[in-house]
Motif scaffolding. Structure first.
Motif, PDB file in Angstrom:
ATOM      1  N   PHE A 110       0.847  -1.198   0.000  1.00  0.00           N
ATOM      2  CA  PHE A 110       0.000   0.000   0.000  1.00  0.00           C
ATOM      3  C   PHE A 110       0.879   1.242   0.000  1.00  0.00           C
ATOM      4  O   PHE A 110       2.103   1.172   0.193  1.00  0.00           O
ATOM      5  N   ILE A 111       0.244   2.373  -0.221  1.00  0.00           N
ATOM      6  CA  ILE A 111       0.952   3.650  -0.224  1.00  0.00           C
ATOM      7  C   ILE A 111       0.641   4.364   1.090  1.00  0.00           C
ATOM      8  O   ILE A 111      -0.531   4.577   1.432  1.00  0.00           O
ATOM      9  N   LEU A 112       1.676   4.711   1.834  1.00  0.00           N
ATOM     10  CA  LEU A 112       1.499   5.461   3.085  1.00  0.00           C
ATOM     11  C   LEU A 112       1.707   6.941   2.799  1.00  0.00           C
ATOM     12  O   LEU A 112       2.783   7.349   2.330  1.00  0.00           O
ATOM     13  N   ILE A 113       0.688   7.717   3.057  1.00  0.00           N
ATOM     14  CA  ILE A 113       0.755   9.166   2.852  1.00  0.00           C
ATOM     15  C   ILE A 113       0.874   9.852   4.215  1.00  0.00           C
ATOM     16  O   ILE A 113       0.120   9.546   5.142  1.00  0.00           O
ATOM     17  N   THR A 114       1.834  10.736   4.333  1.00  0.00           N
ATOM     18  CA  THR A 114       1.987  11.498   5.572  1.00  0.00           C
ATOM     19  C   THR A 114       1.634  12.961   5.307  1.00  0.00           C
ATOM     20  O   THR A 114       1.904  13.489   4.222  1.00  0.00           O
ATOM     21  N   ALA A 115       1.033  13.593   6.316  1.00  0.00           N
ATOM     22  CA  ALA A 115       0.671  15.020   6.231  1.00  0.00           C
ATOM     23  C   ALA A 115       1.209  15.726   7.461  1.00  0.00           C
ATOM     24  O   ALA A 115       1.025  15.258   8.593  1.00  0.00           O
ATOM     25  N   LYS A 116       1.875  16.839   7.234  1.00  0.00           N
ATOM     26  CA  LYS A 116       2.458  17.620   8.325  1.00  0.00           C
ATOM     27  C   LYS A 116       2.200  19.099   8.062  1.00  0.00           C
ATOM     28  O   LYS A 116       2.291  19.564   6.917  1.00  0.00           O
ATOM     29  N   ALA A 117       1.870  19.826   9.109  1.00  0.00           N
ATOM     30  CA  ALA A 117       1.600  21.259   8.945  1.00  0.00           C
ATOM     31  C   ALA A 117       2.874  22.015   8.578  1.00  0.00           C
ATOM     32  O   ALA A 117       3.971  21.694   9.058  1.00  0.00           O
ATOM     33  N   LYS A 118       2.729  22.986   7.717  1.00  0.00           N
ATOM     34  CA  LYS A 118       3.865  23.826   7.349  1.00  0.00           C
ATOM     35  C   LYS A 118       4.304  24.658   8.562  1.00  0.00           C
ATOM     36  O   LYS A 118       3.530  24.864   9.501  1.00  0.00           O
ATOM     37  N   PRO A 119       5.551  25.127   8.578  1.00  0.00           N
ATOM     38  CA  PRO A 119       6.040  25.912   9.726  1.00  0.00           C
ATOM     39  C   PRO A 119       5.120  27.088  10.043  1.00  0.00           C
ATOM     40  O   PRO A 119       4.712  27.836   9.158  1.00  0.00           O
ATOM     41  N   GLY A 120       4.799  27.232  11.327  1.00  0.00           N
ATOM     42  CA  GLY A 120       3.954  28.337  11.781  1.00  0.00           C
ATOM     43  C   GLY A 120       2.479  28.117  11.612  1.00  0.00           C
ATOM     44  O   GLY A 120       1.682  28.980  11.971  1.00  0.00           O
ATOM     45  N   VAL A 121       2.076  26.954  11.079  1.00  0.00           N
ATOM     46  CA  VAL A 121       0.650  26.672  10.839  1.00  0.00           C
ATOM     47  C   VAL A 121       0.157  25.644  11.841  1.00  0.00           C
ATOM     48  O   VAL A 121       0.855  24.691  12.181  1.00  0.00           O
ATOM     49  N   SER A 122      -1.044  25.867  12.343  1.00  0.00           N
ATOM     50  CA  SER A 122      -1.731  24.886  13.188  1.00  0.00           C
ATOM     51  C   SER A 122      -3.165  24.796  12.688  1.00  0.00           C
ATOM     52  O   SER A 122      -3.850  25.804  12.577  1.00  0.00           O
ATOM     53  N   CYS A 123      -3.597  23.581  12.340  1.00  0.00           N
ATOM     54  CA  CYS A 123      -4.937  23.402  11.799  1.00  0.00           C
ATOM     55  C   CYS A 123      -5.405  21.983  12.084  1.00  0.00           C
ATOM     56  O   CYS A 123      -4.646  21.157  12.587  1.00  0.00           O
ATOM     57  N   THR A 124      -6.647  21.694  11.747  1.00  0.00           N
ATOM     58  CA  THR A 124      -7.245  20.403  12.083  1.00  0.00           C
ATOM     59  C   THR A 124      -7.663  19.635  10.837  1.00  0.00           C
ATOM     60  O   THR A 124      -8.369  20.174   9.986  1.00  0.00           O
ATOM     61  N   LEU A 125      -7.196  18.386  10.774  1.00  0.00           N
ATOM     62  CA  LEU A 125      -7.664  17.488   9.720  1.00  0.00           C
ATOM     63  C   LEU A 125      -9.015  16.941  10.150  1.00  0.00           C
ATOM     64  O   LEU A 125      -9.147  16.422  11.265  1.00  0.00           O
ATOM     65  N   TYR A 161      -1.249  10.177   9.254  1.00  0.00           N
ATOM     66  CA  TYR A 161      -0.981   9.145   8.246  1.00  0.00           C
ATOM     67  C   TYR A 161      -2.286   8.616   7.660  1.00  0.00           C
ATOM     68  O   TYR A 161      -3.277   8.445   8.371  1.00  0.00           O
ATOM     69  N   ALA A 162      -2.252   8.352   6.357  1.00  0.00           N
ATOM     70  CA  ALA A 162      -3.378   7.703   5.685  1.00  0.00           C
ATOM     71  C   ALA A 162      -2.798   6.635   4.759  1.00  0.00           C
ATOM     72  O   ALA A 162      -1.759   6.849   4.114  1.00  0.00           O
ATOM     73  N   GLY A 163      -3.448   5.476   4.721  1.00  0.00           N
ATOM     74  CA  GLY A 163      -2.959   4.389   3.886  1.00  0.00           C
ATOM     75  C   GLY A 163      -3.858   4.158   2.679  1.00  0.00           C
ATOM     76  O   GLY A 163      -5.088   4.141   2.806  1.00  0.00           O
ATOM     77  N   VAL A 164      -3.266   3.998   1.499  1.00  0.00           N
ATOM     78  CA  VAL A 164      -4.023   3.793   0.260  1.00  0.00           C
ATOM     79  C   VAL A 164      -3.696   2.409  -0.314  1.00  0.00           C
ATOM     80  O   VAL A 164      -2.521   2.096  -0.571  1.00  0.00           O
ATOM     81  N   ASN A 165      -4.713   1.613  -0.487  1.00  0.00           N
ATOM     82  CA  ASN A 165      -4.563   0.362  -1.237  1.00  0.00           C
ATOM     83  C   ASN A 165      -5.024   0.674  -2.658  1.00  0.00           C
ATOM     84  O   ASN A 165      -6.219   0.846  -2.910  1.00  0.00           O
ATOM     85  N   PRO A 166      -4.079   0.758  -3.619  1.00  0.00           N
ATOM     86  CA  PRO A 166      -4.473   1.195  -4.969  1.00  0.00           C
ATOM     87  C   PRO A 166      -5.252   0.133  -5.743  1.00  0.00           C
ATOM     88  O   PRO A 166      -5.972   0.480  -6.691  1.00  0.00           O
ATOM     89  N   LYS A 167      -5.142  -1.118  -5.318  1.00  0.00           N
ATOM     90  CA  LYS A 167      -5.832  -2.186  -6.055  1.00  0.00           C
ATOM     91  C   LYS A 167      -6.466  -3.159  -5.050  1.00  0.00           C
ATOM     92  O   LYS A 167      -5.788  -4.009  -4.469  1.00  0.00           O
ATOM     93  N   SER A 168      -7.746  -2.941  -4.849  1.00  0.00           N
ATOM     94  CA  SER A 168      -8.448  -3.772  -3.861  1.00  0.00           C
ATOM     95  C   SER A 168      -9.076  -5.020  -4.491  1.00  0.00           C
ATOM     96  O   SER A 168      -9.674  -5.829  -3.798  1.00  0.00           O
ATOM     97  N   PRO A 204      -9.397   1.598  -5.871  1.00  0.00           N
ATOM     98  CA  PRO A 204      -8.558   1.910  -4.701  1.00  0.00           C
ATOM     99  C   PRO A 204      -9.402   2.240  -3.464  1.00  0.00           C
ATOM    100  O   PRO A 204     -10.555   2.678  -3.575  1.00  0.00           O
ATOM    101  N   VAL A 205      -8.809   2.024  -2.297  1.00  0.00           N
ATOM    102  CA  VAL A 205      -9.446   2.392  -1.025  1.00  0.00           C
ATOM    103  C   VAL A 205      -8.420   3.135  -0.173  1.00  0.00           C
ATOM    104  O   VAL A 205      -7.205   2.932  -0.326  1.00  0.00           O
TER     105      VAL A 205
END
Length: 220
Positions: A110-125, A161-168, A204-205
């Motif tokens: 699977f594909i592991l996608i990571t998300a991180k806030a840019k410097p000085g930013v605080s927000c909610t996923l 982190y979010a995980g993507v299975n490109p071929k289910s 994909p899922v």
């Protein structure tokens, strides 16, 4: 002799007249004169008694107004809501985040996608899963989980982190892509395209966002 008696008489009359004049004001207008200092003292006392009451009132009013104004300003400053994009409590957009991808071998790959806030930013996923698509035709990934996730506040070194299975599927109808399109939500105006290398895609899922990588493995 007569002249002398007349002079003495005149002198006596002058003395009596002077005495009468001296006594007259004391017994007549003297009461008025005596009352004047008392009235003046009473007026002074009344003014003295009234003045302290008036003075604190005048002195307290501006002070009290200033205190109320200061308290109001402080309260307004404390409760004033944030206005800049990417502030705490406001949903993240892709422009607020830095994304990375890597391929993992677990669960068939699977594909592991990571998300991180840019410097000085605080927000909610938000809780719903990441919006993932492949290709210009927009083959969108479905949710790999039954429940909606918990919102995650990003800022500093915190990562989601979010995980993507490109071929289910197990068929041979897949299409190969080398990039994945990521957005925080379907209404996100600025999705990003991330390189993933040659990847076979068929139905994909994708998982919800998680704070631990192992929770983002699709199918587990």
């Amino acid at each position: 002799m007569r002249t002398r008696r007349l002079a003495l008489t005149a002198a006596a009359v002058a003395v009596l007249a002077a005495a009468a004049t001296a006594c007259g004001p004391e017994n007549g207008d003297g009461s008025s004169a005596a009352a004047s200092p008392v009235a003046t003292a009473a007026a002074t006392a009344a003014a003295t008694t009234t003045a302290p009451a008036a003075t604190p009132s005048k002195a307290t009013s501006p002070s009290g107004s200033a205190s109320a104004s200061t308290a109001t300003s402080a309260s307004a400053a404390a409760s004033a809501p944030g206005t800049k994009s990417g502030s705490p409590g406001q949903n993240c957009a892709t422009k607020d985040l830095t994304f990375t991808t890597r391929t993992e071998s677990q669960a068939g790959g699977f594909i592991l996608i990571t998300a991180k806030a840019k410097p000085g930013v605080s927000c909610t996923l938000p809780g719903p899963h990441a919006t993932i698509a492949f290709g210009s035709g927009g083959i969108e990934a479905a949710n790999a989980e039954q429940a909606v996730g918990t919102p995650i506040t990003l800022g500093g070194d915190k990562v989601a982190y979010a995980g993507v299975n490109p071929k289910s599927t197990k068929g041979n109808q897949e299409i190969e892509f080398t990039d994945v399109i990521v957005a925080v939500g379907k209404a996100d105006p600025d999705p990003v395209s991330l390189p993933v290398g040659p990847t076979k895609v068929d139905k994909p899922v994708v998982t919800n966002w998680h704070t631990v990588p192992k929770d983002a493995v699709p199918g587990i």
